[in-house]
Structure formats: C-alpha cells, structure tokens
Motif scaffolding. Structure first.
Motif, PDB file in Angstrom:
ATOM      1  N   VAL A 217       0.871  -1.172   0.000  1.00 48.56           N
ATOM      2  CA  VAL A 217       0.000   0.000   0.000  1.00 48.56           C
ATOM      3  C   VAL A 217       0.908   1.222   0.000  1.00 48.56           C
ATOM      4  O   VAL A 217       1.743   1.386   0.888  1.00 48.56           O
ATOM      5  CB  VAL A 217      -0.939   0.025   1.228  1.00 48.56           C
ATOM      6  N   SER A 233      -6.500   3.061   7.357  1.00 49.65           N
ATOM      7  CA  SER A 233      -6.891   3.097   5.943  1.00 49.65           C
ATOM      8  C   SER A 233      -6.101   2.074   5.139  1.00 49.65           C
ATOM      9  O   SER A 233      -6.648   1.430   4.235  1.00 49.65           O
ATOM     10  CB  SER A 233      -6.692   4.499   5.370  1.00 49.65           C
ATOM     11  N   GLU A 236      -7.567  -1.288   5.899  1.00 48.31           N
ATOM     12  CA  GLU A 236      -8.843  -1.480   5.206  1.00 48.31           C
ATOM     13  C   GLU A 236      -8.605  -1.905   3.759  1.00 48.31           C
ATOM     14  O   GLU A 236      -9.308  -2.769   3.225  1.00 48.31           O
ATOM     15  CB  GLU A 236      -9.671  -0.198   5.261  1.00 48.31           C
ATOM     16  N   GLU A 237      -7.616  -1.276   3.110  1.00 42.13           N
ATOM     17  CA  GLU A 237      -7.295  -1.676   1.743  1.00 42.13           C
ATOM     18  C   GLU A 237      -6.763  -3.110   1.710  1.00 42.13           C
ATOM     19  O   GLU A 237      -7.144  -3.910   0.849  1.00 42.13           O
ATOM     20  CB  GLU A 237      -6.261  -0.725   1.130  1.00 42.13           C
ATOM     21  N   TYR A 238      -5.912  -3.433   2.666  1.00 43.67           N
ATOM     22  CA  TYR A 238      -5.374  -4.798   2.760  1.00 43.67           C
ATOM     23  C   TYR A 238      -6.504  -5.813   2.923  1.00 43.67           C
ATOM     24  O   TYR A 238      -6.462  -6.908   2.343  1.00 43.67           O
ATOM     25  CB  TYR A 238      -4.409  -4.887   3.945  1.00 43.67           C
ATOM     26  N   HIS A 240      -9.300  -5.961   1.700  1.00 41.88           N
ATOM     27  CA  HIS A 240     -10.037  -6.255   0.472  1.00 41.88           C
ATOM     28  C   HIS A 240      -9.172  -6.944  -0.584  1.00 41.88           C
ATOM     29  O   HIS A 240      -9.649  -7.228  -1.686  1.00 41.88           O
ATOM     30  CB  HIS A 240     -10.631  -4.967  -0.103  1.00 41.88           C
ATOM     31  N   ARG A 241      -7.915  -7.210  -0.250  1.00 44.61           N
ATOM     32  CA  ARG A 241      -7.032  -7.868  -1.210  1.00 44.61           C
ATOM     33  C   ARG A 241      -7.272  -9.381  -1.207  1.00 44.61           C
ATOM     34  O   ARG A 241      -7.583  -9.971  -0.168  1.00 44.61           O
ATOM     35  CB  ARG A 241      -5.563  -7.601  -0.866  1.00 44.61           C
TER      36      ARG A 241
END
Length: 258
Positions: A217, A233, A236-238, A240-241
């Motif tokens: 990220v 944040s 949160e991105e992690y 969804h991976r």
C-alpha cells in the motif's frame, strides 16, 4: 471523532482475523515535509519520530503481532555527516525516552541489519533495547538499522558457501528454506503488508526476499503526517485484497465458501 474512537471502530469493523500479522513500514518523506514548511531537515526527522510513536501505539491497539520499521538503511551512511549524526541522535533519544513505555506495553524490540563496524555506543544501545524487552510477549517491534536487503541475502549466501566448502552441506541441499534460515529475520514471519509513505512506489532495498508475497500500500502522505487513521486506511485496503500465494483461490475465499 477522536483518534482512539476511530481506531476502536476500525478494529470492530475489520475484525481481528483480517488484521495482518506482520506490517512493515518504509517511513519516507521527512526531508520533503520539512522543506515544504521551510524547516531544517532535522525537524522533519524529529517529527518522523513522533509519527513512529503513533504507529507503534496504533499497532498495539490493533493487535498487530509484528511491526517492522525501516529506520536507517545501509545506504544512509552516504548522506551528509550532519544529517547522519542527527539521525543517530534521534535513534538514541527514541530508545532512551521510549524504551520504558515500550517495555511497559509488553513490546519486544528486535533489531535487524549488519552490526559489524557499528560504533560501540550505538551497538550497546541496540543490545540494551533487545535485552530489556526480550521476555515481552506483545507486539514485536523490528527495527531495521544499518539494514540492506541485498547485503542480507549476500551474507546468507556466504554462510551457505562456507558450509559447502567445509563439507557440512551439499549444494543440492540449498533451497529457499536454507536461505531464509540464514537471514536476519529467520524467526520472524514474512510481512503480510508493506506500507510506504510519500507516494514513492519502490522497496529501496528493504526486505527483498521476505516481501515475495507481501501486499503493498503506497500512501501519498509524507511520513511525519502518518497517524492512526492512515494505518487503519491501509489495513482497510489490505482487508479487500485477495492473497492467492500462486493458487487459483485464496485461503480466505475458500474458507468463506465452505
């Protein structure tokens, strides 16, 4: 909303099962942060230490098991002497001022990187941080100091070559596990997530071997502005991976489907 409230909400929303076990940070942008404000580079590094404190506290609250920080690379010695001395001074003050808090919070400090040729006072400081916190069982804070991934891999290769030369190891016995076992991180799990600030998108000789299956990220903010919300944040991105590790279906998807 207070930072603490946001973290608590984020923990509840994400769920502990999808918080990465090991997060690594490339703390980039101190100099640019200072330059943009007309401040000396040292002030950027000082504010960077404050950001590191926030990151460690957030990692504890989010129950991250390992947090690795790229504090001083093997290449940083080539910077101007005054800046190197400032960075070393900040390291000294961070350990002197924060070691007690880290210990009280059950944080274990580990140091990776070459220790040969380090000044005795620096080496003693690093050893003290490790020894004081050696029995702690909470967050493991891995400090990459005088660290370079290529140098680390080369050292592992030399160790294996010496074993072969001495007849203690056959060439065909050298595999990925043999190399991993001779890295500075031999007993530390590979990072699940690597975060770099400042918008740059490269590893800069950091954990090259260990990052084989890490998620990345890249945040546009400069390191001194990194806070709890920035870490959340990235998590949160992690979350969804899809982490397939070379397989067609990720373990998480398979578990959900079953």
């Amino acid at each position: 909303m207070a930072e603490g409230d946001f973290l608590e909400m984020a923990t509840t929303t994400l769920g502990i099962t999808i918080v990465p076990r090991h997060v690594a940070l490339i703390m980039d942008g101190n100099g640019r942060w200072a330059a943009a404000r007309g401040l000396p580079r040292f002030e950027g590094h000082r504010r960077g230490v404050e950001a590191l404190r926030r990151a460690v506290r957030a990692a504890i609250e989010l129950r991250i098991s390992y947090l690795t920080v790229y504090s001083f690379s093997a290449e940083n010695w080539s910077r101007p002497r005054e800046e190197v001395q400032s960075l070393l001074g900040l390291l000294h003050r961070f350990i002197r001022n924060d070691l007690s808090e880290l210990h009280d919070n059950n944080v274990r400090v580990r140091v990776i990187g070459a220790r040969e040729d380090l000044a005795p006072e620096i080496l003693a400081l690093l050893k003290e941080a490790e020894q004081v916190t050696a029995a702690n069982t909470g967050l493991t804070l891995v400090v990459a100091f005088n660290y370079g991934a290529r140098q680390e891999i080369a050292a592992a290769a030399r160790a294996l070559a010496e074993m072969v030369a001495e007849g203690r190891l056959a060439p065909h016995e050298i595999d990925a596990d043999a190399i991993s076992a001779r890295l500075d991180t031999a007993d530390i799990p590979d990072p699940d997530l690597i975060i770099r600030t400042s918008g740059e998108q490269r590893l800069s000789n950091f954990l090259l071997w260990q990052a084989a299956y890490a998620e990345f990220v890249f945040l546009p903010i400069l390191w001194p502005d990194f806070d709890q919300a920035a870490l959340v944040s990235a998590l949160e991105e992690y979350a969804h991976r899809e982490r397939r590790f070379g397989r067609v279906e990720s373990p998480r998807s398979a578990k959900t489907a079953s």
